[in-house]
Scaffold this motif. Sequence first.
Motif, PDB file in Angstrom:
ATOM      1  N   HIS A 199       0.853  -1.195   0.000  1.00  0.00           N
ATOM      2  CA  HIS A 199       0.000   0.000   0.000  1.00  0.00           C
ATOM      3  C   HIS A 199       0.888   1.244   0.000  1.00  0.00           C
ATOM      4  O   HIS A 199       1.882   1.293   0.726  1.00  0.00           O
ATOM      5  CB  HIS A 199      -0.882   0.019   1.257  1.00  0.00           C
ATOM      6  N   PRO A 200       0.530   2.256  -0.799  1.00  0.00           N
ATOM      7  CA  PRO A 200       1.377   3.461  -0.832  1.00  0.00           C
ATOM      8  C   PRO A 200       1.351   4.245   0.475  1.00  0.00           C
ATOM      9  O   PRO A 200       2.266   4.998   0.763  1.00  0.00           O
ATOM     10  CB  PRO A 200       0.765   4.279  -1.976  1.00  0.00           C
ATOM     11  N   ASN A 201       0.303   4.054   1.271  1.00  0.00           N
ATOM     12  CA  ASN A 201       0.204   4.778   2.553  1.00  0.00           C
ATOM     13  C   ASN A 201      -0.782   4.044   3.468  1.00  0.00           C
ATOM     14  O   ASN A 201      -1.562   3.206   2.999  1.00  0.00           O
ATOM     15  CB  ASN A 201      -0.249   6.227   2.313  1.00  0.00           C
ATOM     16  N   PRO A 202      -0.744   4.355   4.780  1.00  0.00           N
ATOM     17  CA  PRO A 202      -1.645   3.679   5.735  1.00  0.00           C
ATOM     18  C   PRO A 202      -3.117   3.912   5.439  1.00  0.00           C
ATOM     19  O   PRO A 202      -3.963   3.077   5.747  1.00  0.00           O
ATOM     20  CB  PRO A 202      -1.256   4.297   7.087  1.00  0.00           C
ATOM     21  N   THR A 203      -3.446   5.057   4.815  1.00  0.00           N
ATOM     22  CA  THR A 203      -4.851   5.363   4.504  1.00  0.00           C
ATOM     23  C   THR A 203      -5.439   4.327   3.564  1.00  0.00           C
ATOM     24  O   THR A 203      -6.593   3.911   3.723  1.00  0.00           O
ATOM     25  CB  THR A 203      -4.948   6.769   3.866  1.00  0.00           C
ATOM     26  N   GLN A 204      -4.642   3.895   2.568  1.00  0.00           N
ATOM     27  CA  GLN A 204      -5.170   2.918   1.612  1.00  0.00           C
ATOM     28  C   GLN A 204      -5.381   1.561   2.284  1.00  0.00           C
ATOM     29  O   GLN A 204      -6.355   0.870   1.992  1.00  0.00           O
ATOM     30  CB  GLN A 204      -4.246   2.761   0.396  1.00  0.00           C
ATOM     31  N   GLU A 205      -4.469   1.179   3.186  1.00  0.00           N
ATOM     32  CA  GLU A 205      -4.681  -0.080   3.909  1.00  0.00           C
ATOM     33  C   GLU A 205      -5.944   0.008   4.761  1.00  0.00           C
ATOM     34  O   GLU A 205      -6.738  -0.941   4.817  1.00  0.00           O
ATOM     35  CB  GLU A 205      -3.474  -0.407   4.796  1.00  0.00           C
ATOM     36  N   TYR A 206      -6.143   1.142   5.426  1.00  0.00           N
ATOM     37  CA  TYR A 206      -7.341   1.342   6.239  1.00  0.00           C
ATOM     38  C   TYR A 206      -8.584   1.232   5.355  1.00  0.00           C
ATOM     39  O   TYR A 206      -9.588   0.616   5.736  1.00  0.00           O
ATOM     40  CB  TYR A 206      -7.278   2.722   6.915  1.00  0.00           C
TER      41      TYR A 206
END
Length: 285
Positions: A199-206
Amino acid sequence: MTILNADLHCHSTVSDGTLAPEALAERAKANGVELWSLTDHDEVGGQHRAAAAAHALGLPYLSGVEISVTFAGLTVHIVGLGVDPDDPQLMQGLAHTRGGRERRAREMADQLAAVGIRGAFEGALKYVGNPELISRTHFARFLVEAGVCHDTHEVFRRFLTEGKPGYVEHHWATLGDAVRWITQAGGIAVIAHPARYAHPNPTQEYALFAEFAAHGGRAVEVVTGSHSSAEAVRYADMALEFGLAASRGSDFHSPDESHTDLGALPYLDGRLTPVWELLAHRIQH
């Protein structure tokens, strides 16, 4: 919480493993597995064999599948546990998902030929019975056999991954489709090995977890062959945050290639609800 040496993620020769369903059942039993599931990629063709072999060994069994999903440009895997392998909608959805593999494989072979590695499609096909299920793993085995790489881990460092020769993007099922097929077939959807997705950032994983839960997904693999102990803690916390049950599976493919053998995983964190507690009525004894 039921403490159980469950192994609910592995692959047979029906997809990209090197052992037949019967041999996997024997290996699981010999290694002390107390609840087993075969989860071949986008295919339920080995389920009746696996269940019969487990039954003959007195090994409790959950039917399973691992569905390839495209989410926000990434390939994500969703395991389905306790599914009815004869469910028409599930079978139709899996057939559609498999459909693009042969075309993708031919494009992968063309890219490898462009860097001087010829005959890759035919070479990979030797490792798979069904062109519909040809995968990067089969190409990796060919590249090792051909002496291009020392082992499959080197293959994925040099080839077949984004930005390297032989990588061809493929659009799989949607997250909603995969969860729906699993749920309608009587099973529970599980996010497989979440630490593996770039994931490019934690927001996308969330967003993945939030959308998965919104579609009716109910569990996440917390303990798996590719997770470190720190990652297991992290995804235990995420399971609790999203109200998800926890699964456990080695992702075993082959005695020669897999880091973690069937039955060799740490136990689940005691704070978690094991996915098998939600599937007690689906376990075949």
